[in-house]
Scaffold this active site. Structure first.
Site, short mmCIF file in Angstrom:
data_model
loop_
_atom_site.label_atom_id
_atom_site.label_comp_id
_atom_site.label_asym_id
_atom_site.label_seq_id
_atom_site.Cartn_x
_atom_site.Cartn_y
_atom_site.Cartn_z
N ASN A 9 5.52 26.46 -12.24
CA ASN A 9 4.66 25.39 -12.75
C ASN A 9 3.22 25.88 -12.64
O ASN A 9 2.67 25.95 -11.54
CB ASN A 9 4.88 24.13 -11.91
CG ASN A 9 3.94 23.01 -12.30
OD1 ASN A 9 3.21 23.10 -13.28
ND2 ASN A 9 3.96 21.93 -11.50
N LYS A 11 0.67 24.37 -13.66
CA LYS A 11 -0.27 23.25 -13.52
C LYS A 11 -1.45 23.46 -14.49
O LYS A 11 -1.25 23.95 -15.59
CB LYS A 11 -0.71 23.10 -12.06
CG LYS A 11 0.50 23.02 -11.12
CD LYS A 11 0.17 22.62 -9.71
CE LYS A 11 1.46 22.56 -8.89
NZ LYS A 11 1.24 22.08 -7.53
N HIS A 93 6.19 14.82 -11.72
CA HIS A 93 5.59 15.61 -10.64
C HIS A 93 4.69 14.70 -9.80
O HIS A 93 4.04 13.80 -10.33
CB HIS A 93 4.78 16.77 -11.23
CG HIS A 93 4.37 17.77 -10.20
ND1 HIS A 93 3.30 17.56 -9.36
CD2 HIS A 93 4.89 18.97 -9.85
CE1 HIS A 93 3.19 18.58 -8.55
NE2 HIS A 93 4.14 19.46 -8.82
N GLU A 95 1.87 15.11 -8.66
CA GLU A 95 0.47 15.06 -9.11
C GLU A 95 0.31 14.08 -10.27
O GLU A 95 -0.72 13.42 -10.40
CB GLU A 95 0.00 16.48 -9.47
CG GLU A 95 -0.18 17.31 -8.20
CD GLU A 95 0.03 18.80 -8.36
OE1 GLU A 95 0.07 19.28 -9.51
OE2 GLU A 95 0.18 19.48 -7.33
N GLU A 163 10.23 18.01 -3.99
CA GLU A 163 8.93 18.56 -3.64
C GLU A 163 8.22 17.62 -2.67
O GLU A 163 7.59 16.65 -3.10
CB GLU A 163 8.06 18.73 -4.89
CG GLU A 163 8.66 19.67 -5.92
CD GLU A 163 7.58 20.30 -6.79
OE1 GLU A 163 7.55 21.54 -6.84
OE2 GLU A 163 6.76 19.59 -7.38
N GLY A 169 1.01 23.07 -2.25
CA GLY A 169 -0.31 23.71 -2.21
C GLY A 169 -0.93 23.77 -0.83
O GLY A 169 -2.12 24.06 -0.71
N SER A 208 4.98 25.18 -1.67
CA SER A 208 4.58 26.37 -0.91
C SER A 208 5.68 27.42 -0.80
O SER A 208 5.80 28.09 0.24
CB SER A 208 4.06 25.97 0.48
OG SER A 208 2.88 25.18 0.36
P1 13P Z 1 2.87 25.19 -4.70
O1 13P Z 1 3.99 26.19 -4.87
O2 13P Z 1 1.54 25.73 -5.16
O3 13P Z 1 2.86 24.57 -3.36
O4 13P Z 1 3.18 24.00 -5.76
C1 13P Z 1 4.44 23.44 -5.77
C2 13P Z 1 4.54 22.55 -6.93
O5 13P Z 1 3.93 21.51 -6.99
C3 13P Z 1 5.39 22.99 -8.06
O6 13P Z 1 5.59 21.98 -8.98
#
Ligand code: 13P
Length: 251
Positions: A9, A11, A93, A95, A163, A169, A208
């Protein structure tokens, strides 16, 4: 048996120059032992799909609207993602749930739209740190699972990504026992909601995932792959995660 899936992803990262990372990834895995997916920003989907051509690396979107067309400035319909070359779409997601207030019902409607366009929906769920600390993790993810899956969800058109919000992150990950507990609960929830499909639906872990922790995470029962954020941006990192997945024991 469920074929494993390594999904990246990106983002809100990536310009045309970053397509070189997708090319490098595909060259590193000409005949991968798992499915590989990159989900760049919408602006790169068609260029990435064209760049990858017949490579086994698939391309996906990061969101879609629940309807197929209309007066929704700035939104993208599932059929538009498919038209641009996407085969998958990430939905719900954390976010988007946080930034755009997306509810489980909206995620389910988007997943239904994705199905209608022939896309595989990667439905995301996970608890916040406060919810984990309050002992609510299994209740939260159970509710999200039930509310975010549309009728007609199958092993072919649906993937679930667990997740934990606090692991995204942050460099922090749950223990292997904590991941195992949630994935087992999700598999049991699927068996109740979609008895005919549950055994075939892939459950990804995200939050992560890095080259250094991938092998340990992929050894956890019922982990069928990963949804990777930051470490999917560079081919060298994502490739190491893919290599760990290819050699992981069957989930
Ligand atoms: P990270 O791997 O940067 O922690 O992000 C995970 C994520 O949100 C994947 O959709």
């Amino acid at each position: 048996m469920r074929r494993k899936l390594a999904a990246g992803n990106w983002k809100m990262h990536g310009l045309g120059a970053d397509l070189a990372e997708a090319t490098a990834l595909s060259l590193a895995h000409p005949a991968p032992g798992c499915d590989i997916l990159l989900c760049p920003p919408a602006t790169l989907i068609s260029r990435m799909a064209a760049t990858l051509g017949q490579s086994p690396v698939a391309v996906g979107g990061q969101d879609c609207h629940a309807t197929d067309k209309g007066a929704h400035t700035g939104d993208v319909a599932a059929a538009m993602l498919a038209d641009a070359g996407a085969t998958h779409v990430i939905l719900g997601h954390s976010e988007r749930r946080a930034d755009h207030g997306e509810s489980d019902a909206q995620v389910a409607a988007k997943a239904a739209a994705a199905q209608g366009a022939g896309l595989t929906a990667i439905v995301c769920l996970g608890e916040t740190e406060a919810q984990r600390d309050a002992g609510e993790t299994l209740a939260v993810v159970g509710r999200q699972l039930e509310g975010s899956l549309p009728a007609g969800a199958t092993a072919a058109n649906t993937v679930i990504a667990y997740e934990p919000v606090w692991a995204i992150g942050t460099g922090r990950t749950p223990t292997e026992e904590q991941i195992a507990e949630v994935h087992a609960a999700l598999r049991a929830g699927l068996a109740r909601l979609l008895p005919a499909e549950a055994a075939g639906i892939r459950l990804l872990y995200g939050g992560s995932v890095k080259p250094a922790n991938a092998a340990a995470i992929f050894a956890v029962p019922d982990v069928d792959g990963a949804l990777v954020g930051g470490a999917s941006l560079k081919a060298v990192d994502f490739s190491a995660i893919i290599a760990a997945l290819e050699t992981a024991p069957p989930a």
